[in-house]
Write a protein that holds these residues in place. Structure first.
Motif, PDB file in Angstrom:
ATOM      1  N   LEU A 156     -77.524  29.431 -92.987  1.00  0.00           N
ATOM      2  CA  LEU A 156     -78.945  29.409 -92.623  1.00  0.00           C
ATOM      3  C   LEU A 156     -79.668  30.628 -93.194  1.00  0.00           C
ATOM      4  CD1 LEU A 156     -78.951  28.289 -88.859  1.00  0.00           C
ATOM      5  CD2 LEU A 156     -79.578  26.917 -90.859  1.00  0.00           C
ATOM      6  N   ALA A 157     -79.052  31.802 -93.041  1.00  0.00           N
ATOM      7  CA  ALA A 157     -79.683  33.038 -93.521  1.00  0.00           C
ATOM      8  C   ALA A 157     -79.885  33.002 -95.030  1.00  0.00           C
ATOM      9  CB  ALA A 157     -78.831  34.241 -93.117  1.00  0.00           C
ATOM     10  N   LEU A 158     -78.879  32.532 -95.764  1.00  0.00           N
ATOM     11  CA  LEU A 158     -78.980  32.483 -97.221  1.00  0.00           C
ATOM     12  C   LEU A 158     -79.992  31.438 -97.687  1.00  0.00           C
ATOM     13  CD1 LEU A 158     -75.200  32.778 -98.201  1.00  0.00           C
ATOM     14  CD2 LEU A 158     -76.956  34.555 -98.337  1.00  0.00           C
ATOM     15  N   SER A 159     -80.197  30.402 -96.877  1.00  0.00           N
ATOM     16  CA  SER A 159     -81.094  29.319 -97.296  1.00  0.00           C
ATOM     17  C   SER A 159     -82.563  29.597 -96.986  1.00  0.00           C
ATOM     18  CB  SER A 159     -80.675  28.006 -96.616  1.00  0.00           C
ATOM     19  OG  SER A 159     -80.877  28.075 -95.219  1.00  0.00           O
ATOM     20  N   LEU A 160     -82.836  30.602 -96.162  1.00  0.00           N
ATOM     21  CA  LEU A 160     -84.215  30.858 -95.750  1.00  0.00           C
ATOM     22  C   LEU A 160     -85.138  31.163 -96.931  1.00  0.00           C
ATOM     23  CD1 LEU A 160     -83.749  32.951 -92.468  1.00  0.00           C
ATOM     24  CD2 LEU A 160     -84.597  30.614 -92.684  1.00  0.00           C
ATOM     25  N   ARG A 161     -84.670  31.999 -97.844  1.00  0.00           N
ATOM     26  CA  ARG A 161     -85.513  32.409 -98.971  1.00  0.00           C
ATOM     27  C   ARG A 161     -85.848  31.240 -99.893  1.00  0.00           C
ATOM     28  NH1 ARG A 161     -86.312  37.684-100.361  1.00  0.00           N
ATOM     29  NH2 ARG A 161     -85.329  39.260 -99.038  1.00  0.00           N
ATOM     30  N   GLN A 162     -84.976  30.244 -99.938  1.00  0.00           N
ATOM     31  CA  GLN A 162     -85.165  29.130-100.868  1.00  0.00           C
ATOM     32  C   GLN A 162     -85.765  27.898-100.203  1.00  0.00           C
ATOM     33  OE1 GLN A 162     -81.522  28.484-103.243  1.00  0.00           O
ATOM     34  NE2 GLN A 162     -80.776  30.418-102.435  1.00  0.00           N
ATOM     35  N   SER A 163     -86.138  28.016 -98.935  1.00  0.00           N
ATOM     36  CA  SER A 163     -86.691  26.879 -98.207  1.00  0.00           C
ATOM     37  C   SER A 163     -88.163  27.105 -97.896  1.00  0.00           C
ATOM     38  CB  SER A 163     -85.918  26.655 -96.897  1.00  0.00           C
ATOM     39  OG  SER A 163     -84.555  26.383 -97.142  1.00  0.00           O
ATOM     40  N   ARG A 164     -88.914  26.029 -97.872  1.00  0.00           N
ATOM     41  CA  ARG A 164     -90.338  26.103 -97.563  1.00  0.00           C
ATOM     42  C   ARG A 164     -90.549  26.213 -96.048  1.00  0.00           C
ATOM     43  NH1 ARG A 164     -93.131  22.050 -98.267  1.00  0.00           N
ATOM     44  NH2 ARG A 164     -91.513  20.450 -98.446  1.00  0.00           N
ATOM     45  N   PRO A 165     -91.770  26.629 -95.612  1.00  0.00           N
ATOM     46  CA  PRO A 165     -92.006  26.818 -94.175  1.00  0.00           C
ATOM     47  C   PRO A 165     -91.736  25.597 -93.317  1.00  0.00           C
ATOM     48  CG  PRO A 165     -93.745  27.881 -95.437  1.00  0.00           C
ATOM     49  CD  PRO A 165     -92.904  27.129 -96.425  1.00  0.00           C
ATOM     50  N   ARG A 166     -92.194  24.408 -93.725  1.00  0.00           N
ATOM     51  CA  ARG A 166     -92.004  23.218 -92.892  1.00  0.00           C
ATOM     52  C   ARG A 166     -90.528  22.920 -92.630  1.00  0.00           C
ATOM     53  NH1 ARG A 166     -96.060  19.704 -91.717  1.00  0.00           N
ATOM     54  NH2 ARG A 166     -94.535  18.014 -91.595  1.00  0.00           N
ATOM     55  N   PRO A 167     -89.665  22.900 -93.649  1.00  0.00           N
ATOM     56  CA  PRO A 167     -88.243  22.680 -93.378  1.00  0.00           C
ATOM     57  C   PRO A 167     -87.633  23.742 -92.472  1.00  0.00           C
ATOM     58  CG  PRO A 167     -88.708  22.298 -95.687  1.00  0.00           C
ATOM     59  CD  PRO A 167     -89.953  22.872 -95.096  1.00  0.00           C
ATOM     60  N   ILE A 168     -88.104  24.980 -92.594  1.00  0.00           N
ATOM     61  CA  ILE A 168     -87.579  26.042 -91.731  1.00  0.00           C
ATOM     62  C   ILE A 168     -87.962  25.771 -90.278  1.00  0.00           C
ATOM     63  CG2 ILE A 168     -87.714  28.496 -91.166  1.00  0.00           C
ATOM     64  CD1 ILE A 168     -88.084  29.048 -94.156  1.00  0.00           C
ATOM     65  N   ILE A 169     -89.237  25.405 -90.044  1.00  0.00           N
ATOM     66  CA  ILE A 169     -89.689  25.111 -88.677  1.00  0.00           C
ATOM     67  C   ILE A 169     -88.918  23.922 -88.114  1.00  0.00           C
ATOM     68  CG2 ILE A 169     -91.651  24.433 -87.259  1.00  0.00           C
ATOM     69  CD1 ILE A 169     -93.434  25.813 -89.393  1.00  0.00           C
ATOM     70  N   ASN A 170     -88.791  22.876 -88.914  1.00  0.00           N
ATOM     71  CA  ASN A 170     -88.016  21.706 -88.470  1.00  0.00           C
ATOM     72  C   ASN A 170     -86.595  22.094 -88.098  1.00  0.00           C
ATOM     73  OD1 ASN A 170     -90.104  19.860 -88.793  1.00  0.00           O
ATOM     74  ND2 ASN A 170     -89.529  19.346 -90.892  1.00  0.00           N
ATOM     75  N   SER A 171     -85.985  22.920 -88.939  1.00  0.00           N
ATOM     76  CA  SER A 171     -84.592  23.303 -88.704  1.00  0.00           C
ATOM     77  C   SER A 171     -84.439  24.193 -87.482  1.00  0.00           C
ATOM     78  CB  SER A 171     -84.035  24.013 -89.945  1.00  0.00           C
ATOM     79  OG  SER A 171     -83.991  23.128 -91.051  1.00  0.00           O
ATOM     80  N   LEU A 172     -85.461  25.010 -87.190  1.00  0.00           N
ATOM     81  CA  LEU A 172     -85.381  25.871 -86.007  1.00  0.00           C
ATOM     82  C   LEU A 172     -85.327  25.040 -84.725  1.00  0.00           C
ATOM     83  CD1 LEU A 172     -87.783  28.840 -86.885  1.00  0.00           C
ATOM     84  CD2 LEU A 172     -85.281  28.863 -86.747  1.00  0.00           C
ATOM     85  N   LEU A 173     -86.008  23.898 -84.724  1.00  0.00           N
ATOM     86  CA  LEU A 173     -85.915  22.999 -83.566  1.00  0.00           C
ATOM     87  C   LEU A 173     -84.478  22.525 -83.382  1.00  0.00           C
ATOM     88  CD1 LEU A 173     -89.134  20.826 -84.096  1.00  0.00           C
ATOM     89  CD2 LEU A 173     -88.779  22.589 -82.365  1.00  0.00           C
ATOM     90  N   LEU A 174     -83.837  22.172 -84.480  1.00  0.00           N
ATOM     91  CA  LEU A 174     -82.442  21.723 -84.405  1.00  0.00           C
ATOM     92  C   LEU A 174     -81.508  22.874 -84.033  1.00  0.00           C
ATOM     93  CD1 LEU A 174     -82.240  19.370 -87.519  1.00  0.00           C
ATOM     94  CD2 LEU A 174     -82.586  18.754 -85.121  1.00  0.00           C
ATOM     95  N   VAL A 175     -81.818  24.073 -84.524  1.00  0.00           N
ATOM     96  CA  VAL A 175     -81.003  25.239 -84.183  1.00  0.00           C
ATOM     97  C   VAL A 175     -80.998  25.454 -82.675  1.00  0.00           C
ATOM     98  CG1 VAL A 175     -80.880  27.766 -84.335  1.00  0.00           C
ATOM     99  CG2 VAL A 175     -81.232  26.408 -86.405  1.00  0.00           C
ATOM    100  N   GLY A 176     -82.174  25.295 -82.043  1.00  0.00           N
ATOM    101  CA  GLY A 176     -82.250  25.422 -80.592  1.00  0.00           C
ATOM    102  C   GLY A 176     -81.378  24.400 -79.886  1.00  0.00           C
ATOM    103  N   CYS A 177     -81.394  23.160 -80.367  1.00  0.00           N
ATOM    104  CA  CYS A 177     -80.550  22.108 -79.772  1.00  0.00           C
ATOM    105  C   CYS A 177     -79.070  22.421 -79.963  1.00  0.00           C
ATOM    106  CB  CYS A 177     -80.878  20.753 -80.408  1.00  0.00           C
ATOM    107  SG  CYS A 177     -82.523  20.123 -80.040  1.00  0.00           S
ATOM    108  N   ILE A 178     -78.719  22.928 -81.135  1.00  0.00           N
ATOM    109  CA  ILE A 178     -77.318  23.243 -81.428  1.00  0.00           C
ATOM    110  C   ILE A 178     -76.818  24.370 -80.529  1.00  0.00           C
ATOM    111  CG2 ILE A 178     -75.752  24.174 -83.179  1.00  0.00           C
ATOM    112  CD1 ILE A 178     -77.575  22.685 -85.257  1.00  0.00           C
ATOM    113  N   PHE A 179     -77.644  25.397 -80.328  1.00  0.00           N
ATOM    114  CA  PHE A 179     -77.242  26.495 -79.447  1.00  0.00           C
ATOM    115  C   PHE A 179     -77.067  26.022 -78.008  1.00  0.00           C
ATOM    116  CE2 PHE A 179     -78.597  29.658 -82.700  1.00  0.00           C
ATOM    117  CZ  PHE A 179     -77.475  30.473 -82.650  1.00  0.00           C
ATOM    118  N   MET A 180     -77.954  25.132 -77.549  1.00  0.00           N
ATOM    119  CA  MET A 180     -77.822  24.605 -76.199  1.00  0.00           C
ATOM    120  C   MET A 180     -76.561  23.753 -76.072  1.00  0.00           C
ATOM    121  SD  MET A 180     -80.048  25.776 -74.191  1.00  0.00           S
ATOM    122  CE  MET A 180     -79.656  24.668 -72.834  1.00  0.00           C
TER     123      MET A 180
END
Length: 250
Positions: A156-180
């Protein structure tokens, strides 16, 4: 600059995802089945407490039960949708999450973490204090999840620089679900296995563990379905606009 753009875009993306037509459609299709599965799981655990055994397929935690089969299906679908979103958008953060869901699906189906726990148990028995209220293999299982989680976080950290804002926001929602889901699958699971338990206490804690993990998997699938539909529509609109511009220029 990207952080500022991403923060500015968060409210709009959240509204799109939460009010996406695809989200309500898939919820109407899946939620009735989810309700039946949770009801069967509650009934089976009550039967376990009262000594009235019900079919093992009723338990959400049972391999290839009704609940686990649904988990395999929606986790596979989540991985495929994320992969297709990466193919369309080329933001690697989608690919990182797609690989994680693919691995978790396989692990869930063939119990890789359990096999790892038994494999590493003899080594752990040499370093862990004696007379712990939990067998060594239960300590080994979360070790594998921690290792997988660290690889995922690095990705995730390595992909942040190469990803656009919308995919990052979308992925953060999934990250929250994964942590839960990880909280229920690791922390609550450890509480369930720690020390002596009555049958009732075991079933209650197991229901919280399995039910919480099950719900977060379903929520991840719902959110990914909404994201996939939104991004597909946006891509079509952009392609149509580009085609209209080319046609006007000609």
């Amino acid at each position: 600059m990207q952080i500022a753009a991403m923060v500015k875009e968060v409210p709009a993306v959240l509204r799109e995802v939460l009010f996406a037509p695809a989200l309500s459609t898939i919820a109407l299709i899946i939620l009735p089945y989810v309700g039946v599965i949770i009801g069967l799981d509650v009934a089976s655990r009550y039967g376990d407490i009262t000594g009235q055994a019900l079919p093992a397929q009723f338990f959400v935690s049972q391999d290839w039960s009704f609940g686990e089969t649904l988990e395999y299906s929606v986790m596979t679908a989540t991985s495929v949708m994320l992969f297709l979103m990466w193919r369309r958008d080329r933001s690697p953060i989608y690919l990182v999450n797609a690989v994680l869901f693919a691995y978790l699906t396989i692990d869930n189906a063939v119990e890789i973490h359990e096999a790892f726990g038994f494999w590493i148990a003899p080594t752990l028995e040499m370093v862990l204090p004696a007379n712990l209220p939990m067998d060594a293999h239960y300590f080994g299982e979360p070790l594998l999840f921690v290792a997988v989680g660290l690889v995922w976080l690095v990705g995730l950290a390595l992909s942040l620089r190469q990803s656009r804002p919308r995919p990052i926001i979308n992925s953060l929602l999934l990250v929250g679900c994964i942590f839960m889901a990880a909280f229920f699958g690791i922390v609550v699971d450890a509480a369930t296995d720690w020390g002596p338990h009555t049958v009732a206490r075991t079933d209650i804690e197991a229901f919280i563990e399995d039910g919480g993990e099950f719900v977060m998997i379903i929520v991840s699938f719902f959110l990914t379905t909404a994201m996939y539909d939104i991004e597909k529509r946006r891509a079509k609109a952009l392609d149509a606009g580009a085609f209209a511009e080319l046609k006007a220029a000609a």
